[in-house]
Motif scaffolding. Sequence first.
Motif, PDB file in Angstrom:
ATOM      1  N   ARG A 133     -26.578  35.753 -13.059  1.00  0.00           N
ATOM      2  CA  ARG A 133     -25.617  35.711 -11.942  1.00  0.00           C
ATOM      3  C   ARG A 133     -25.963  36.743 -10.879  1.00  0.00           C
ATOM      4  O   ARG A 133     -25.811  36.487  -9.684  1.00  0.00           O
ATOM      5  CB  ARG A 133     -24.197  35.936 -12.453  1.00  0.00           C
ATOM      6  N   ALA A 134     -26.437  37.896 -11.304  1.00  0.00           N
ATOM      7  CA  ALA A 134     -26.810  38.944 -10.349  1.00  0.00           C
ATOM      8  C   ALA A 134     -27.949  38.477  -9.456  1.00  0.00           C
ATOM      9  O   ALA A 134     -27.861  38.563  -8.227  1.00  0.00           O
ATOM     10  CB  ALA A 134     -27.182  40.226 -11.089  1.00  0.00           C
ATOM     11  N   VAL A 135     -29.005  37.984 -10.048  1.00  0.00           N
ATOM     12  CA  VAL A 135     -30.172  37.548  -9.260  1.00  0.00           C
ATOM     13  C   VAL A 135     -29.790  36.402  -8.321  1.00  0.00           C
ATOM     14  O   VAL A 135     -30.168  36.406  -7.141  1.00  0.00           O
ATOM     15  CB  VAL A 135     -31.347  37.165 -10.185  1.00  0.00           C
ATOM     16  N   ILE A 136     -29.037  35.456  -8.815  1.00  0.00           N
ATOM     17  CA  ILE A 136     -28.599  34.335  -7.970  1.00  0.00           C
ATOM     18  C   ILE A 136     -27.774  34.850  -6.792  1.00  0.00           C
ATOM     19  O   ILE A 136     -27.955  34.418  -5.646  1.00  0.00           O
ATOM     20  CB  ILE A 136     -27.804  33.309  -8.807  1.00  0.00           C
ATOM     21  N   THR A 137     -26.882  35.784  -7.058  1.00  0.00           N
ATOM     22  CA  THR A 137     -26.033  36.318  -5.994  1.00  0.00           C
ATOM     23  C   THR A 137     -26.838  37.139  -5.003  1.00  0.00           C
ATOM     24  O   THR A 137     -26.590  37.088  -3.791  1.00  0.00           O
ATOM     25  CB  THR A 137     -24.891  37.156  -6.591  1.00  0.00           C
ATOM     26  N   TRP A 138     -27.815  37.910  -5.488  1.00  0.00           N
ATOM     27  CA  TRP A 138     -28.646  38.696  -4.579  1.00  0.00           C
ATOM     28  C   TRP A 138     -29.435  37.783  -3.651  1.00  0.00           C
ATOM     29  O   TRP A 138     -29.576  38.069  -2.466  1.00  0.00           O
ATOM     30  CB  TRP A 138     -29.573  39.628  -5.356  1.00  0.00           C
ATOM     31  N   ILE A 139     -29.941  36.685  -4.180  1.00  0.00           N
ATOM     32  CA  ILE A 139     -30.671  35.725  -3.339  1.00  0.00           C
ATOM     33  C   ILE A 139     -29.722  35.103  -2.313  1.00  0.00           C
ATOM     34  O   ILE A 139     -30.062  34.980  -1.132  1.00  0.00           O
ATOM     35  CB  ILE A 139     -31.368  34.644  -4.200  1.00  0.00           C
ATOM     36  N   ALA A 140     -28.524  34.713  -2.751  1.00  0.00           N
ATOM     37  CA  ALA A 140     -27.535  34.141  -1.829  1.00  0.00           C
ATOM     38  C   ALA A 140     -27.194  35.145  -0.727  1.00  0.00           C
ATOM     39  O   ALA A 140     -27.100  34.777   0.447  1.00  0.00           O
ATOM     40  CB  ALA A 140     -26.276  33.723  -2.588  1.00  0.00           C
ATOM     41  N   PHE A 141     -27.015  36.398  -1.107  1.00  0.00           N
ATOM     42  CA  PHE A 141     -26.719  37.450  -0.125  1.00  0.00           C
ATOM     43  C   PHE A 141     -27.826  37.519   0.926  1.00  0.00           C
ATOM     44  O   PHE A 141     -27.546  37.561   2.136  1.00  0.00           O
ATOM     45  CB  PHE A 141     -26.556  38.796  -0.833  1.00  0.00           C
ATOM     46  N   LEU A 142     -29.075  37.514   0.491  1.00  0.00           N
ATOM     47  CA  LEU A 142     -30.198  37.561   1.437  1.00  0.00           C
ATOM     48  C   LEU A 142     -30.238  36.326   2.332  1.00  0.00           C
ATOM     49  O   LEU A 142     -30.540  36.429   3.527  1.00  0.00           O
ATOM     50  CB  LEU A 142     -31.519  37.732   0.681  1.00  0.00           C
ATOM     51  N   LEU A 143     -29.924  35.167   1.771  1.00  0.00           N
ATOM     52  CA  LEU A 143     -29.893  33.937   2.576  1.00  0.00           C
ATOM     53  C   LEU A 143     -28.785  33.994   3.622  1.00  0.00           C
ATOM     54  O   LEU A 143     -29.000  33.618   4.781  1.00  0.00           O
ATOM     55  CB  LEU A 143     -29.722  32.718   1.673  1.00  0.00           C
ATOM     56  N   PHE A 144     -27.606  34.465   3.231  1.00  0.00           N
ATOM     57  CA  PHE A 144     -26.509  34.587   4.198  1.00  0.00           C
ATOM     58  C   PHE A 144     -26.856  35.605   5.284  1.00  0.00           C
ATOM     59  O   PHE A 144     -26.567  35.393   6.459  1.00  0.00           O
ATOM     60  CB  PHE A 144     -25.202  34.991   3.509  1.00  0.00           C
ATOM     61  N   LEU A 145     -27.485  36.680   4.877  1.00  0.00           N
ATOM     62  CA  LEU A 145     -27.897  37.699   5.839  1.00  0.00           C
ATOM     63  C   LEU A 145     -28.923  37.127   6.820  1.00  0.00           C
ATOM     64  O   LEU A 145     -28.813  37.322   8.039  1.00  0.00           O
ATOM     65  CB  LEU A 145     -28.469  38.905   5.097  1.00  0.00           C
ATOM     66  N   ALA A 146     -29.885  36.381   6.305  1.00  0.00           N
ATOM     67  CA  ALA A 146     -30.896  35.753   7.165  1.00  0.00           C
ATOM     68  C   ALA A 146     -30.249  34.726   8.096  1.00  0.00           C
ATOM     69  O   ALA A 146     -30.608  34.632   9.272  1.00  0.00           O
ATOM     70  CB  ALA A 146     -31.979  35.100   6.309  1.00  0.00           C
TER      71      ALA A 146
END
Length: 152
Positions: A133-146
């Motif tokens: 869940r952490a890795v998935i959320t970190w990737i989502a965070f980066l996508l939203f930021l981008a």
Amino acid sequence: MLAEIGLALSVVCAGLWSGLLLTLTTILHPIYAAQDGAGFAAELRRFLPVARKSPTNYLLVIGLVVAPVIALIGGAPPWLTGTGLALTVIGPLLISSRLAEPNYDVILAWDPAALPDDWRAVRRRYFALNWIRAVITWIAFLLFLAAFWSYL
């Protein structure tokens, strides 16, 4: 304007959720891993009931699903925002409700003085699901930021 608000909320919710999972995986996991089964069970008996009922969890997960939808309706970059949304549905929503929560029920049913033979496997599953869940959320965070950055 709607896309900007949705993307900003997506970044905030994913960032806060990412921070919670960073704390859990990099601070609490080592503490729990160093304990014997009785200590692990006792710690989670204190931690899980509070964490499971925290309004923060509910608000952030709702925000992780609703904010990207608002952003998409407002015209946010669909690939980045949509992929971030899919990841938040998969991680914080589905993995949590379908895999992590039932595992919590197993842990909370333990008697710390008489652990089941498979307690180590259940603890490994607890750690693994948190990391996933952490890795998935970190990737989502980066996508939203981008997406937010590209939209500006």
